[in-house]
Write a protein that holds these residues in place. Structure first.
Motif, PDB file in Angstrom:
ATOM      1  N   ASN A  39       0.823  -1.209   0.000  1.00 32.25           N
ATOM      2  CA  ASN A  39       0.000   0.000   0.000  1.00 32.25           C
ATOM      3  C   ASN A  39       0.857   1.259   0.000  1.00 32.25           C
ATOM      4  OD1 ASN A  39      -2.381  -1.461  -0.028  1.00 32.25           O
ATOM      5  ND2 ASN A  39      -2.640  -1.393   2.193  1.00 32.25           N
ATOM      6  N   THR A  40       2.000   1.201   0.685  1.00 31.43           N
ATOM      7  CA  THR A  40       2.908   2.343   0.717  1.00 31.43           C
ATOM      8  C   THR A  40       3.464   2.624  -0.672  1.00 31.43           C
ATOM      9  OG1 THR A  40       3.467   1.928   3.027  1.00 31.43           O
ATOM     10  CG2 THR A  40       5.032   3.251   1.755  1.00 31.43           C
ATOM     11  N   VAL A  41       3.805   1.576  -1.407  1.00 29.05           N
ATOM     12  CA  VAL A  41       4.289   1.757  -2.780  1.00 29.05           C
ATOM     13  C   VAL A  41       3.201   2.429  -3.618  1.00 29.05           C
ATOM     14  CG1 VAL A  41       5.018   0.594  -4.899  1.00 29.05           C
ATOM     15  CG2 VAL A  41       5.940  -0.139  -2.699  1.00 29.05           C
ATOM     16  N   GLN A  42       1.985   1.950  -3.513  1.00 30.73           N
ATOM     17  CA  GLN A  42       0.872   2.538  -4.265  1.00 30.73           C
ATOM     18  C   GLN A  42       0.682   4.012  -3.884  1.00 30.73           C
ATOM     19  OE1 GLN A  42      -0.821   1.275  -6.705  1.00 30.73           O
ATOM     20  NE2 GLN A  42      -0.677  -0.941  -6.546  1.00 30.73           N
ATOM     21  N   SER A  43       0.788   4.313  -2.594  1.00 27.63           N
ATOM     22  CA  SER A  43       0.660   5.700  -2.132  1.00 27.63           C
ATOM     23  C   SER A  43       1.772   6.575  -2.683  1.00 27.63           C
ATOM     24  CB  SER A  43       0.671   5.763  -0.600  1.00 27.63           C
ATOM     25  OG  SER A  43      -0.466   5.149  -0.078  1.00 27.63           O
ATOM     26  N   TRP A  44       2.988   6.037  -2.725  1.00 26.74           N
ATOM     27  CA  TRP A  44       4.126   6.788  -3.268  1.00 26.74           C
ATOM     28  C   TRP A  44       3.886   7.127  -4.734  1.00 26.74           C
ATOM     29  CZ3 TRP A  44       7.575   6.178  -7.214  1.00 26.74           C
ATOM     30  CH2 TRP A  44       8.691   7.026  -7.199  1.00 26.74           C
ATOM     31  N   ASN A  84       2.944  -8.099 -10.774  1.00 30.36           N
ATOM     32  CA  ASN A  84       2.574  -8.308 -12.178  1.00 30.36           C
ATOM     33  C   ASN A  84       1.065  -8.297 -12.394  1.00 30.36           C
ATOM     34  OD1 ASN A  84       1.728 -10.828 -11.370  1.00 30.36           O
ATOM     35  ND2 ASN A  84       3.285 -11.951 -12.498  1.00 30.36           N
ATOM     36  N   LYS A  85       0.306  -8.083 -11.347  1.00 32.15           N
ATOM     37  CA  LYS A  85      -1.139  -7.954 -11.451  1.00 32.15           C
ATOM     38  C   LYS A  85      -1.599  -6.498 -11.288  1.00 32.15           C
ATOM     39  CE  LYS A  85      -1.845 -12.645  -9.862  1.00 32.15           C
ATOM     40  NZ  LYS A  85      -0.432 -13.016  -9.721  1.00 32.15           N
ATOM     41  N   TRP A  86      -0.664  -5.609 -11.037  1.00 35.11           N
ATOM     42  CA  TRP A  86      -1.005  -4.197 -10.882  1.00 35.11           C
ATOM     43  C   TRP A  86      -1.160  -3.556 -12.263  1.00 35.11           C
ATOM     44  CZ3 TRP A  86       2.667  -1.802  -6.664  1.00 35.11           C
ATOM     45  CH2 TRP A  86       2.433  -2.441  -5.446  1.00 35.11           C
ATOM     46  N   PHE A 128      -5.035  -6.920 -16.614  1.00 33.31           N
ATOM     47  CA  PHE A 128      -4.247  -6.245 -15.587  1.00 33.31           C
ATOM     48  C   PHE A 128      -2.782  -6.462 -15.881  1.00 33.31           C
ATOM     49  CE2 PHE A 128      -7.266  -4.629 -12.751  1.00 33.31           C
ATOM     50  CZ  PHE A 128      -8.368  -5.463 -12.843  1.00 33.31           C
ATOM     51  N   ILE A 129      -2.024  -5.411 -15.794  1.00 36.87           N
ATOM     52  CA  ILE A 129      -0.601  -5.494 -16.048  1.00 36.87           C
ATOM     53  C   ILE A 129       0.122  -5.041 -14.790  1.00 36.87           C
ATOM     54  CG2 ILE A 129       1.189  -4.863 -17.645  1.00 36.87           C
ATOM     55  CD1 ILE A 129      -0.927  -4.445 -19.660  1.00 36.87           C
ATOM     56  N   PRO A 130       1.133  -5.790 -14.316  1.00 35.47           N
ATOM     57  CA  PRO A 130       1.761  -5.595 -13.012  1.00 35.47           C
ATOM     58  C   PRO A 130       2.782  -4.484 -12.840  1.00 35.47           C
ATOM     59  CG  PRO A 130       2.343  -7.675 -13.990  1.00 35.47           C
ATOM     60  CD  PRO A 130       1.512  -6.951 -14.982  1.00 35.47           C
ATOM     61  N   ILE A 131       3.075  -4.176 -11.592  1.00 29.60           N
ATOM     62  CA  ILE A 131       4.135  -3.241 -11.227  1.00 29.60           C
ATOM     63  C   ILE A 131       4.576  -3.512  -9.801  1.00 29.60           C
ATOM     64  CG2 ILE A 131       2.255  -1.684 -11.634  1.00 29.60           C
ATOM     65  CD1 ILE A 131       3.425   0.298  -9.873  1.00 29.60           C
ATOM     66  N   ILE A 132       5.790  -3.784  -9.567  1.00 28.06           N
ATOM     67  CA  ILE A 132       6.398  -3.782  -8.236  1.00 28.06           C
ATOM     68  C   ILE A 132       7.708  -4.522  -8.253  1.00 28.06           C
ATOM     69  CG2 ILE A 132       5.288  -5.851  -7.438  1.00 28.06           C
ATOM     70  CD1 ILE A 132       5.563  -4.755  -4.618  1.00 28.06           C
ATOM     71  N   LEU A 133       8.294  -4.583  -7.134  1.00 30.22           N
ATOM     72  CA  LEU A 133       9.531  -5.283  -7.023  1.00 30.22           C
ATOM     73  C   LEU A 133       9.866  -5.474  -5.587  1.00 30.22           C
ATOM     74  CD1 LEU A 133      11.014  -2.845  -5.819  1.00 30.22           C
ATOM     75  CD2 LEU A 133      11.330  -2.263  -8.197  1.00 30.22           C
ATOM     76  N   PHE A 134      10.669  -6.483  -5.380  1.00 27.03           N
ATOM     77  CA  PHE A 134      11.049  -6.810  -4.010  1.00 27.03           C
ATOM     78  C   PHE A 134      12.063  -5.814  -3.553  1.00 27.03           C
ATOM     79  CE2 PHE A 134      15.187  -9.067  -3.565  1.00 27.03           C
ATOM     80  CZ  PHE A 134      15.413  -8.788  -2.252  1.00 27.03           C
ATOM     81  N   GLN A 135      12.966  -5.503  -4.373  1.00 27.40           N
ATOM     82  CA  GLN A 135      13.914  -4.476  -3.995  1.00 27.40           C
ATOM     83  C   GLN A 135      13.763  -3.264  -4.866  1.00 27.40           C
ATOM     84  OE1 GLN A 135      18.002  -5.375  -3.678  1.00 27.40           O
ATOM     85  NE2 GLN A 135      17.799  -5.505  -1.498  1.00 27.40           N
ATOM     86  N   LEU A 136      13.530  -3.451  -6.131  1.00 26.10           N
ATOM     87  CA  LEU A 136      13.459  -2.281  -6.998  1.00 26.10           C
ATOM     88  C   LEU A 136      12.283  -2.321  -7.938  1.00 26.10           C
ATOM     89  CD1 LEU A 136      17.199  -1.844  -7.922  1.00 26.10           C
ATOM     90  CD2 LEU A 136      15.875  -0.507  -6.332  1.00 26.10           C
ATOM     91  N   LEU A 137      11.709  -1.196  -8.126  1.00 25.73           N
ATOM     92  CA  LEU A 137      10.611  -1.009  -9.047  1.00 25.73           C
ATOM     93  C   LEU A 137      10.947   0.229  -9.854  1.00 25.73           C
ATOM     94  CD1 LEU A 137       7.526  -0.974  -9.888  1.00 25.73           C
ATOM     95  CD2 LEU A 137       7.224   0.364  -7.827  1.00 25.73           C
ATOM     96  N   PHE A 138      10.775   0.170 -11.140  1.00 27.85           N
ATOM     97  CA  PHE A 138      11.121   1.297 -11.968  1.00 27.85           C
ATOM     98  C   PHE A 138       9.882   1.942 -12.528  1.00 27.85           C
ATOM     99  CE2 PHE A 138      14.532  -1.753 -12.259  1.00 27.85           C
ATOM    100  CZ  PHE A 138      15.516  -1.031 -11.653  1.00 27.85           C
ATOM    101  N   ILE A 139       9.823   3.233 -12.445  1.00 30.54           N
ATOM    102  CA  ILE A 139       8.712   3.979 -12.993  1.00 30.54           C
ATOM    103  C   ILE A 139       9.309   5.037 -13.892  1.00 30.54           C
ATOM    104  CG2 ILE A 139       6.750   5.453 -12.488  1.00 30.54           C
ATOM    105  CD1 ILE A 139       6.647   4.101  -9.746  1.00 30.54           C
ATOM    106  N   TYR A 140       9.039   4.911 -15.164  1.00 34.77           N
ATOM    107  CA  TYR A 140       9.570   5.883 -16.117  1.00 34.77           C
ATOM    108  C   TYR A 140       8.865   7.208 -15.925  1.00 34.77           C
ATOM    109  CZ  TYR A 140      11.135   8.038 -20.353  1.00 34.77           C
ATOM    110  OH  TYR A 140      11.702   8.904 -21.230  1.00 34.77           O
TER     111      TYR A 140
END
Length: 142
Positions: A39-44, A84-86, A128-140
């Motif tokens: 949820n924190t990632v989504q909020s960010w 990968n479901k985000w 649905f197409i995913p987004i996240i990572l255990f250590q790193l997630l990239f957002i262009y």
């Protein structure tokens, strides 16, 4: 806490000028991050959009996708199988192939993700197409 919205990152070679990296500390090789972390990632991301630092039509890929195959397992299958479901997740994978003079991994990823997300948004069933990572997630962001 990070370096701030307007500072160069140091999360992944070849991506540091044009992407944000998000780190969730933990071992997510099997189990996913807890709901509070997700949820924190989504909020960010929402905060970045609201402040104009992240485009609404951003793409999300994980650290393992950004690097040549076998370079890292980050974010781990536990996290990857959630992310990968985000929405806005893109299945781009760096092939590790040599780039031409005018290519960058970012440009390859952007072209791939743009096509993938356009196709999914125009499909008769919502994909649905995913987004996240255990250590790193990239957002262009550019």
């Amino acid at each position: 806490e990070g370096r701030g919205w307007n500072r160069q990152a140091a999360h992944s070679p070849g991506w540091n000028d044009d992407a944000y990296g998000i780190c969730i500390i933990g071992d997510f090789t099997i189990a996913p991050p807890n709901e509070k972390a997700l949820n924190t990632v989504q909020s960010w991301i929402k905060c970045g959009i609201a402040r104009g630092h992240v485009k609404e039509d951003h793409y999300i890929i994980t650290h393992r996708q950004s690097q040549r195959p076998g370079y890292t397992e980050c974010p781990g299958d536990g996290a990857f199988n959630v992310v990968n479901k985000w929405s806005r997740f893109c299945s781009f994978q760096n092939s590790g192939a040599n780039l031409t003079a005018n290519q960058t991994q970012i440009s390859l990823a952007l072209n791939f993700c743009k096509k993938e997300l356009e196709i999914s948004s125009s499909a008769s069933t919502h994909l649905f197409i995913p987004i996240i990572l255990f250590q790193l997630l990239f957002i262009y962001f550019l």
